[in-house]
Design an enzyme around this catalytic site. Structure first.
Site, PDB file in Angstrom:
ATOM      1  N   PRO A 109      19.127 -19.838   5.412  1.00 20.64           N
ATOM      2  CA  PRO A 109      20.044 -18.576   5.548  1.00 20.64           C
ATOM      3  C   PRO A 109      21.473 -18.952   5.357  1.00 20.64           C
ATOM      4  CG  PRO A 109      19.193 -19.743   7.453  1.00 20.64           C
ATOM      5  CD  PRO A 109      18.422 -20.299   6.390  1.00 20.64           C
ATOM      6  N   CYS A 125      24.767 -22.612  13.573  1.00 16.11           N
ATOM      7  CA  CYS A 125      26.122 -22.369  12.647  1.00 16.11           C
ATOM      8  C   CYS A 125      27.435 -22.713  13.650  1.00 16.11           C
ATOM      9  CB  CYS A 125      26.331 -20.644  12.591  1.00 16.11           C
ATOM     10  SG  CYS A 125      27.669 -20.125  11.660  1.00 16.11           S
ATOM     11  N   LYS A 169      16.424 -22.579  14.226  1.00 20.98           N
ATOM     12  CA  LYS A 169      17.220 -23.699  13.451  1.00 20.98           C
ATOM     13  C   LYS A 169      18.093 -24.311  14.124  1.00 20.98           C
ATOM     14  CE  LYS A 169      18.927 -24.041   8.776  1.00 20.98           C
ATOM     15  NZ  LYS A 169      20.157 -24.541   8.956  1.00 20.98           N
ATOM     16  N   ARG A 227      22.769 -24.571  -0.485  1.00 18.75           N
ATOM     17  CA  ARG A 227      23.765 -24.413  -1.659  1.00 18.75           C
ATOM     18  C   ARG A 227      23.137 -25.002  -2.902  1.00 18.75           C
ATOM     19  NH1 ARG A 227      25.933 -23.736   2.920  1.00 18.75           N
ATOM     20  NH2 ARG A 227      27.656 -22.336   3.096  1.00 18.75           N
TER      21      ARG A 227
END
Length: 340
Positions: free
Chosen positions: A22, A105, A144, A239
């Protein structure tokens, strides 16, 4: 017309062998449609979607997706168990295969909302969130996380965090093998500066051998993927595949032992042109699709001009699918010239 991909029959647990991470502002439904053209078996994730956006914003805009994207997981950001339960129920209603809670995050706006990586300091709260989410759905609920934050001891703190969320009933754990430094590093710096520690994730997997566990962070090649799969149940790339999406065309054969998608660049571009035509009729702007396609021609003659056409021409008023065909023609013309 290239046929759109159909939903894969691969079980969710098998699909976790390879997943696309994500990524905020990147892995939207247009990005996922492109990725599903290239791999029919890997697991795709939404970008992180906050409970506030789902419950108090335009839920349909955030949650709707094309069934061909499946298997696809919804990643939620939040720390209020009741809100997460409500958002989970919506996610199930929209048909997501898995509901994932973001505890990794490191962005400032995430910290200010008391969710993301800062929650690694509050494993009991995360456990409460997981229990509320599980009570709201029959779909698997997963987490996560990072290996730690700031000055945490990654041995004791990661073990305690993992044990707490396992007891709460998570179906799987995705671990980014870096700490997140919430004080002193930007979100961009947090993606590269904290050192990778794969061995710490391997040790966690050995200790919790019964729990499906996937590793994430700094993985770029199939050779590296193979090494990690000797220790882990799956790998997650972000990425590396976003910037070089044609890498996904090798995933089904190399990691699942299945026939590859077999799509050429030309077939992918024509399929995306067909997709864009439908999306434009529903009000989508072409550049919202094109921005995910910039890396498709990487390594080929004409790749720079290909990117330029998609970046500039797709933003023009009334831009349509012909932009994709033009970009493809540039690459094909350069390849033909190089071969002559």
């Amino acid at each position: 017309m290239t046929e759109a991909p159909r939903g894969t029959a691969v079980p969710l647990q098998a699909a976790r062998r390879f997943s696309v991470a994500p990524m905020i502002d990147w892995t939207d439904r247009h990005c996922r449609y492109l990725h599903r053209l290239l791999t029919r078996h890997g697991l795709l994730f939404t970008e992180m979607i906050t409970t506030g956006a789902v419950l108090h914003g335009d839920a349909a805009r955030h949650l709707r997706f094309d069934p061909v994207e499946q298997p696809v997981a919804l990643q939620l950001g939040g720390s209020d168990p009741a809100d997460l339960a409500a958002a989970t129920r919506l996610g199930e209603a929209y048909g997501y295969d898995e509901i994932n809670l973001n505890v990794g995050c490191p962005s400032d706006r995430v910290q200010s909302g008391r969710f993301g990586a800062c929650l690694m300091a509050e494993p009991d709260l995360v456990a409460d969130c997981v229990r509320a989410m599980r009570a709201a759905t029959d779909k698997p609920v997963t987490v996560k996380c990072r290996i730690g934050i700031d000055d945490q001891d990654i041995e004791e703190s990661l073990d305690r965090f993992a044990d707490t969320v396992v007891e709460a009933g998570i179906a799987a754990l995705y671990v980014h093998a870096r700490k997140a430094w919430l004080q002193g590093l930007s979100p961009k710096e947090n993606r590269t500066i904290p050192p990778l520690n794969y061995e710490r994730v391997y040790r966690l997997k050995r200790r919790l051998s019964h729990l499906p566990m996937m590793i994430n962070g700094g993985i770029e090649t199939f050779h590296e993927i193979g090494n990690h799969l000797e220790h882990m149940d799956g790998v997650m790339l972000g990425r590396a595949v976003y910037h070089n999406p044609m890498m996904l065309a090798e995933v089904d054969e190399r990691l699942f032992g299945q026939a590859p998608s077999g799509l050429t660049l030309a077939e992918v571009m024509r399929a995306m042109a067909d997709y864009a035509e439908t999306q434009l009729s529903e009000g989508t702007r072409l550049n919202n699709i094109a921005r995910h396609m910039l890396g498709l021609a990487n390594g080929r003659p004409g790749a720079r001009q290909f990117r330029q056409i998609l970046s500039v021409d797709a933003c023009k008023p009334k831009a349509g699918p012909e932009v994709f065909i033009h970009a493809l023609a540039v690459v094909e013309d350069r390849a033909e010239a190089a071969a002559s």
